[in-house]
Design a protein around this motif. Structure first.
Motif, PDB file in Angstrom:
ATOM      1  N   ILE A 137      15.137 -28.975  55.334  1.00 22.63           N
ATOM      2  CA  ILE A 137      16.245 -29.057  56.290  1.00 22.63           C
ATOM      3  C   ILE A 137      16.598 -30.525  56.470  1.00 22.63           C
ATOM      4  CG2 ILE A 137      16.988 -28.647  58.656  1.00 22.63           C
ATOM      5  CD1 ILE A 137      15.015 -26.365  58.809  1.00 22.63           C
ATOM      6  N   GLN A 138      17.885 -30.819  56.461  1.00 23.57           N
ATOM      7  CA  GLN A 138      18.368 -32.160  56.758  1.00 23.57           C
ATOM      8  C   GLN A 138      19.428 -32.060  57.838  1.00 23.57           C
ATOM      9  OE1 GLN A 138      19.880 -33.847  53.153  1.00 23.57           O
ATOM     10  NE2 GLN A 138      17.864 -34.149  52.262  1.00 23.57           N
ATOM     11  N   HIS A 139      19.402 -32.978  58.769  1.00 27.89           N
ATOM     12  CA  HIS A 139      20.375 -33.005  59.862  1.00 27.89           C
ATOM     13  C   HIS A 139      21.204 -34.272  59.730  1.00 27.89           C
ATOM     14  CE1 HIS A 139      21.410 -34.310  64.063  1.00 27.89           C
ATOM     15  NE2 HIS A 139      22.044 -33.166  63.952  1.00 27.89           N
ATOM     16  N   ARG A 140      22.498 -34.134  59.777  1.00 28.21           N
ATOM     17  CA  ARG A 140      23.414 -35.274  59.737  1.00 28.21           C
ATOM     18  C   ARG A 140      24.095 -35.375  61.100  1.00 28.21           C
ATOM     19  NH1 ARG A 140      21.149 -37.601  55.698  1.00 28.21           N
ATOM     20  NH2 ARG A 140      21.465 -36.632  53.701  1.00 28.21           N
ATOM     21  N   PHE A 172      26.255 -31.494  61.317  1.00 28.55           N
ATOM     22  CA  PHE A 172      25.956 -30.311  60.523  1.00 28.55           C
ATOM     23  C   PHE A 172      24.522 -30.376  60.019  1.00 28.55           C
ATOM     24  CE2 PHE A 172      27.981 -33.315  57.615  1.00 28.55           C
ATOM     25  CZ  PHE A 172      27.120 -33.337  56.541  1.00 28.55           C
ATOM     26  N   VAL A 173      24.023 -29.228  59.568  1.00 26.98           N
ATOM     27  CA  VAL A 173      22.662 -29.081  59.073  1.00 26.98           C
ATOM     28  C   VAL A 173      22.738 -28.582  57.633  1.00 26.98           C
ATOM     29  CG1 VAL A 173      20.482 -27.850  59.395  1.00 26.98           C
ATOM     30  CG2 VAL A 173      21.801 -28.557  61.381  1.00 26.98           C
ATOM     31  N   LEU A 174      21.961 -29.207  56.750  1.00 28.57           N
ATOM     32  CA  LEU A 174      21.866 -28.777  55.358  1.00 28.57           C
ATOM     33  C   LEU A 174      20.539 -28.058  55.157  1.00 28.57           C
ATOM     34  CD1 LEU A 174      23.007 -32.081  53.641  1.00 28.57           C
ATOM     35  CD2 LEU A 174      24.346 -30.005  53.888  1.00 28.57           C
ATOM     36  N   HIS A 178      18.119 -26.228  52.212  1.00 25.54           N
ATOM     37  CA  HIS A 178      17.882 -26.081  50.769  1.00 25.54           C
ATOM     38  C   HIS A 178      16.659 -25.184  50.588  1.00 25.54           C
ATOM     39  CE1 HIS A 178      17.505 -27.016  46.518  1.00 25.54           C
ATOM     40  NE2 HIS A 178      16.204 -27.140  46.742  1.00 25.54           N
ATOM     41  N   ASN A 214      21.801 -23.856  48.504  1.00 20.22           N
ATOM     42  CA  ASN A 214      22.135 -24.926  49.423  1.00 20.22           C
ATOM     43  C   ASN A 214      23.161 -24.383  50.404  1.00 20.22           C
ATOM     44  OD1 ASN A 214      20.665 -27.233  48.275  1.00 20.22           O
ATOM     45  ND2 ASN A 214      21.944 -26.826  46.504  1.00 20.22           N
ATOM     46  N   VAL A 215      22.868 -24.507  51.696  1.00 17.61           N
ATOM     47  CA  VAL A 215      23.744 -23.970  52.737  1.00 17.61           C
ATOM     48  C   VAL A 215      24.013 -25.078  53.746  1.00 17.61           C
ATOM     49  CG1 VAL A 215      23.967 -22.231  54.550  1.00 17.61           C
ATOM     50  CG2 VAL A 215      22.768 -21.673  52.442  1.00 17.61           C
ATOM     51  N   MET A 216      25.255 -25.202  54.160  1.00 25.70           N
ATOM     52  CA  MET A 216      25.616 -26.160  55.199  1.00 25.70           C
ATOM     53  C   MET A 216      26.202 -25.378  56.375  1.00 25.70           C
ATOM     54  SD  MET A 216      28.189 -29.450  55.086  1.00 25.70           S
ATOM     55  CE  MET A 216      29.645 -28.473  54.748  1.00 25.70           C
TER      56      MET A 216
END
Length: 67
Positions: free
Chosen positions: A18-21, A26-28, A30, A52-54
């Motif tokens: 999980i990545q948070h921008r 938004f959250v990515l 994978h 991959n979902v955003m």
């Protein structure tokens, strides 16, 4: 296509990130999957592509709240 043996493999989650921008709010997500039949017969195993979902941060928070 019918499966002549009557059984299928299942997806096994092998990787999840999980990545948070904060700037874009938004959250990515994978994820990678492996067919459980891959250890028995790679010829009959299904290849699952990585996903991959955003999603919007607000939607991610709402989903977490429901859990």
């Amino acid at each position: 296509m019918e499966n002549q043996y009557g059984f299928n493999g299942m997806r096994l989650l092998t990787k999840f990130q999980i990545q948070h921008r904060a700037l874009g709010r938004f959250v990515l997500l994978h994820s990678s999957f492996l067919d459980t039949l891959a250890c028995i017969s790679s010829a009959k195993a299904t290849v699952y592509p990585d996903q991959n979902v955003m999603i919007r941060l607000s939607e991610a928070k709402a989903l977490i709240a429901e859990l």
